[in-house]
Design a protein around this motif. Structure first.
Motif, PDB file in Angstrom:
ATOM      1  N   LEU A 276       0.688  -1.305   0.083  1.00 28.91           N
ATOM      2  CA  LEU A 276      -0.059  -0.107   0.032  1.00 28.91           C
ATOM      3  C   LEU A 276       0.730   1.211   0.044  1.00 28.91           C
ATOM      4  N   HIS A 277       1.664   1.389   0.736  1.00 34.54           N
ATOM      5  CA  HIS A 277       2.863   2.434   0.937  1.00 34.54           C
ATOM      6  C   HIS A 277       3.512   2.371  -0.411  1.00 34.54           C
ATOM      7  N   CYS A 278       3.684   1.431  -1.113  1.00 34.42           N
ATOM      8  CA  CYS A 278       4.608   1.561  -2.394  1.00 34.42           C
ATOM      9  C   CYS A 278       3.420   2.146  -3.594  1.00 34.42           C
ATOM     10  N   ALA A 279       2.390   1.839  -3.252  1.00 37.26           N
ATOM     11  CA  ALA A 279       1.386   2.297  -4.497  1.00 37.26           C
ATOM     12  C   ALA A 279       1.126   3.845  -4.189  1.00 37.26           C
ATOM     13  N   LYS A 280       1.028   4.068  -2.840  1.00 39.76           N
ATOM     14  CA  LYS A 280       0.817   5.602  -2.734  1.00 39.76           C
ATOM     15  C   LYS A 280       1.971   6.325  -3.064  1.00 39.76           C
ATOM     16  N   GLU A 281       3.187   5.752  -2.938  1.00 35.99           N
ATOM     17  CA  GLU A 281       4.489   6.614  -3.255  1.00 35.99           C
ATOM     18  C   GLU A 281       4.601   6.772  -4.961  1.00 35.99           C
ATOM     19  N   MET A 282       4.126   5.595  -5.441  1.00 37.28           N
ATOM     20  CA  MET A 282       4.327   5.605  -7.135  1.00 37.28           C
ATOM     21  C   MET A 282       3.152   6.517  -7.704  1.00 37.28           C
ATOM     22  N   LEU A 283       1.764   6.432  -7.004  1.00 34.05           N
ATOM     23  CA  LEU A 283       1.084   7.178  -7.778  1.00 34.05           C
ATOM     24  C   LEU A 283       1.191   8.709  -7.532  1.00 34.05           C
ATOM     25  N   GLU A 284       1.796   8.907  -6.264  1.00 32.84           N
ATOM     26  CA  GLU A 284       2.034  10.435  -6.177  1.00 32.84           C
ATOM     27  C   GLU A 284       3.176  10.986  -6.931  1.00 32.84           C
ATOM     28  N   GLN A 285       4.154   9.977  -7.400  1.00 34.40           N
ATOM     29  CA  GLN A 285       5.188  10.297  -8.342  1.00 34.40           C
ATOM     30  C   GLN A 285       4.968  10.213  -9.806  1.00 34.40           C
ATOM     31  N   GLY A 286       3.623  10.090  -9.952  1.00 30.29           N
ATOM     32  CA  GLY A 286       3.212   9.897 -11.413  1.00 30.29           C
ATOM     33  C   GLY A 286       3.453   8.551 -12.213  1.00 30.29           C
TER      34      GLY A 286
ATOM     35  N   GLU B  61      16.772  -5.963 -16.034  1.00 33.68           N
ATOM     36  CA  GLU B  61      17.359  -5.776 -14.892  1.00 33.68           C
ATOM     37  C   GLU B  61      16.631  -6.115 -13.544  1.00 33.68           C
ATOM     38  N   LEU B  62      17.612  -6.424 -12.476  1.00 33.77           N
ATOM     39  CA  LEU B  62      16.961  -6.839 -11.276  1.00 33.77           C
ATOM     40  C   LEU B  62      17.649  -5.890 -10.304  1.00 33.77           C
ATOM     41  N   VAL B  63      16.804  -5.285  -9.124  1.00 35.91           N
ATOM     42  CA  VAL B  63      17.271  -4.879  -8.138  1.00 35.91           C
ATOM     43  C   VAL B  63      16.459  -5.452  -7.062  1.00 35.91           C
ATOM     44  N   VAL B  64      17.347  -5.823  -5.734  1.00 35.66           N
ATOM     45  CA  VAL B  64      16.470  -6.593  -4.845  1.00 35.66           C
ATOM     46  C   VAL B  64      16.525  -5.625  -3.635  1.00 35.66           C
ATOM     47  N   VAL B  65      15.539  -5.259  -2.933  1.00 30.94           N
ATOM     48  CA  VAL B  65      15.524  -4.311  -1.601  1.00 30.94           C
ATOM     49  C   VAL B  65      15.306  -5.349  -0.500  1.00 30.94           C
ATOM     50  N   ASN B  66      16.038  -5.226   0.402  1.00 33.04           N
ATOM     51  CA  ASN B  66      16.240  -6.175   1.501  1.00 33.04           C
ATOM     52  C   ASN B  66      15.864  -5.123   3.060  1.00 33.04           C
ATOM     53  N   PRO B  67      14.628  -5.257   3.308  1.00 30.98           N
ATOM     54  CA  PRO B  67      14.294  -4.449   4.446  1.00 30.98           C
ATOM     55  C   PRO B  67      14.632  -5.073   5.707  1.00 30.98           C
ATOM     56  N   GLY B  68      14.733  -4.464   6.872  1.00 27.84           N
ATOM     57  CA  GLY B  68      14.867  -5.027   8.050  1.00 27.84           C
ATOM     58  C   GLY B  68      13.478  -4.909   8.700  1.00 27.84           C
ATOM     59  N   ALA B  69      13.351  -5.348   9.955  1.00 29.25           N
ATOM     60  CA  ALA B  69      11.944  -5.323  10.732  1.00 29.25           C
ATOM     61  C   ALA B  69      11.445  -4.058  10.432  1.00 29.25           C
ATOM     62  N   VAL B  70      10.339  -4.299   9.719  1.00 26.67           N
ATOM     63  CA  VAL B  70       9.364  -2.822   9.166  1.00 26.67           C
ATOM     64  C   VAL B  70       8.323  -2.587  10.206  1.00 26.67           C
ATOM     65  N   PHE B  71       8.324  -1.164  10.495  1.00 30.33           N
ATOM     66  CA  PHE B  71       7.458  -0.531  11.410  1.00 30.33           C
ATOM     67  C   PHE B  71       7.151   0.724  10.920  1.00 30.33           C
TER      68      PHE B  71
ATOM     69  N   ASP C  18      11.404   2.155   8.819  1.00 30.13           N
ATOM     70  CA  ASP C  18      10.037   2.573   8.646  1.00 30.13           C
ATOM     71  C   ASP C  18       9.695   2.131   7.283  1.00 30.13           C
ATOM     72  N   VAL C  19       8.344   1.810   7.239  1.00 33.91           N
ATOM     73  CA  VAL C  19       7.571   1.525   5.949  1.00 33.91           C
ATOM     74  C   VAL C  19       7.621   2.656   4.895  1.00 33.91           C
ATOM     75  N   ARG C  20       7.643   3.894   5.572  1.00 31.62           N
ATOM     76  CA  ARG C  20       7.846   4.890   4.391  1.00 31.62           C
ATOM     77  C   ARG C  20       9.028   4.939   3.886  1.00 31.62           C
ATOM     78  N   ASP C  21      10.101   4.668   4.500  1.00 32.67           N
ATOM     79  CA  ASP C  21      11.352   4.532   3.991  1.00 32.67           C
ATOM     80  C   ASP C  21      11.567   3.407   3.040  1.00 32.67           C
TER      81      ASP C  21
END
Length: 341
Positions: A20-30, A183-193, A229-232
């Motif tokens: 949901l946060h990724c969707a929000k960020e992408m939609l807001e960025q166009g 291409e591939l990029v992998v994002v490795n989050p820590g514990a997400v709050f 943080d999930v926003r990050d």
């Protein structure tokens, strides 16, 4: 390509905490977003949540996908510029059989990559976890070059599933030999709050946090590792779509320093929250509980863990400074309390 139409992204797992946060960020960025869901109910929930968060959903559409089925993947990836594969089963508790969690994690990653390859997608951004790097470690510092030993008896099934899914993704990429290589990029989050969008608190991290606030966790487990943080997390995912230097890299989305649940509880107590306990659970108690509790058993490998991450490359590539743990913890608490009112 204009700023208003930066491309079409297939986002798997759009209804989840991170999705949901990724969707929000992408939609807001166009960007235009094509989100995958399992049902019409989830589709309605996503629309309602994003609209309530004042996000313009005019460029959001939906497809039905299942991580364990080939059905729909080719059509879902058609005309997409990017794929952001966030969907993956997540629970601390070990399932009755490993394959319940490992199969959808590995197969889902491969289906996303294959669909992207066949559709001519430019880049796939895959959500993994720092657990694929540090799962079999106890102390010290881990970095993008490290891998969890999937043969270790100390790791839980979720850690194993994330590691195997990420390895499968890199192996898939290594097998590609044509000139127009995706291409591939992998994002490795820590514990997400962080604050949840909407009222869905069913995610494992948010459930645990909610239980702490309600005083349902009288003793806190003894381990500490990097958090985020999930926003990050969402911001890094979206920037990873087009950052040219990120191609082929594992991006640590986590603080450098470890954080413990006792630290989280103290932050909350200092701000007047009554429920959280700062009492550390004796290790032997968790081991005893694990005999009959699958969630406790899933935590055993983390006992005594105190790990740092080397996130230098992430900070440099994305000019990134993580939100403070205090900000993330307090915003999480406010978000949970808001859903209870």
């Amino acid at each position: 390509m204009t700023e208003e139409t930066r491309g079409l992204v297939l986002l798997t797992g759009v209804s989840g905490f991170i999705g949901l946060h990724c969707a929000k960020e992408m939609l807001e960025q166009g960007y235009k977003v094509r989100g995958s869901v399992r049902s019409k109910e989830k589709e309605d929930e996503v629309l309602a949540t994003l609209n309530a968060a004042s996000v313009n959903t005019a460029h959001l559409s939906f497809v039905r996908l299942d991580l364990t089925s080939d059905s729909g993947w080719a059509q879902a990836a058609e005309d997409c510029d990017f794929i952001m594969h966030v969907a993956s089963p997540f629970t601390i508790a070990n399932p009755k059989t490993e394959d319940e969690m490992i199969a959808p994690a590995v197969q889902g990653s491969l289906r996303a990559l294959k669909a992207g390859k066949d559709a001519g997608v430019k880049r796939v951004v895959l959500t993994s976890s720092i657990l694929s790097m540090m799962g079999s470690m106890k102390t010290g510092t881990f970095g993008p070059e490290d891998w969890t030993d999937t043969q270790s008896k100390a790791i839980n099934t979720y850690t194993k599933s994330k590691t195997l899914a990420e390895r499968a993704a890199w192996e898939f990429m290594a097998s590609q030999s044509d000139k127009n290589e995706m291409e591939l990029v992998v994002v490795n989050p820590g514990a997400v709050f962080g604050p949840s969008l909407g009222k869905n608190m069913t995610g494992q991290t948010m459930t645990l946090f909610k239980q702490m606030l309600q005083g349902k966790i009288p003793l806190v487990p003894n381990f500490a590792f990097p958090m985020v943080d999930v926003r990050d997390v969402a911001k890094l995912h979206v920037e990873a779509l087009t950052n040219t230097e990120a191609n082929g890299k594992r991006i640590i989305a986590a603080t450098a320093e470890p954080h413990s649940f006792i630290e989280i509880a103290k932050i909350l107590k200092n701000e007047g929250y009554k429920g959280p306990s700062t009492r550390k659970a004796p290790d032997f108690l968790l081991r005893l509980t694990s005999i009959f509790d699958r969630e406790a058993k899933g935590m055993l490998g983390m006992l005594g863990m105190n790990l740092h991450s080397n996130n230098t490359e992430t900070r440099t590539l994305f000019n990134w400074t993580p939100r403070t743990m205090k900000e993330s913890v307090l915003d999480t608490a406010k978000s949970i309390k808001a859903t209870e009112s």
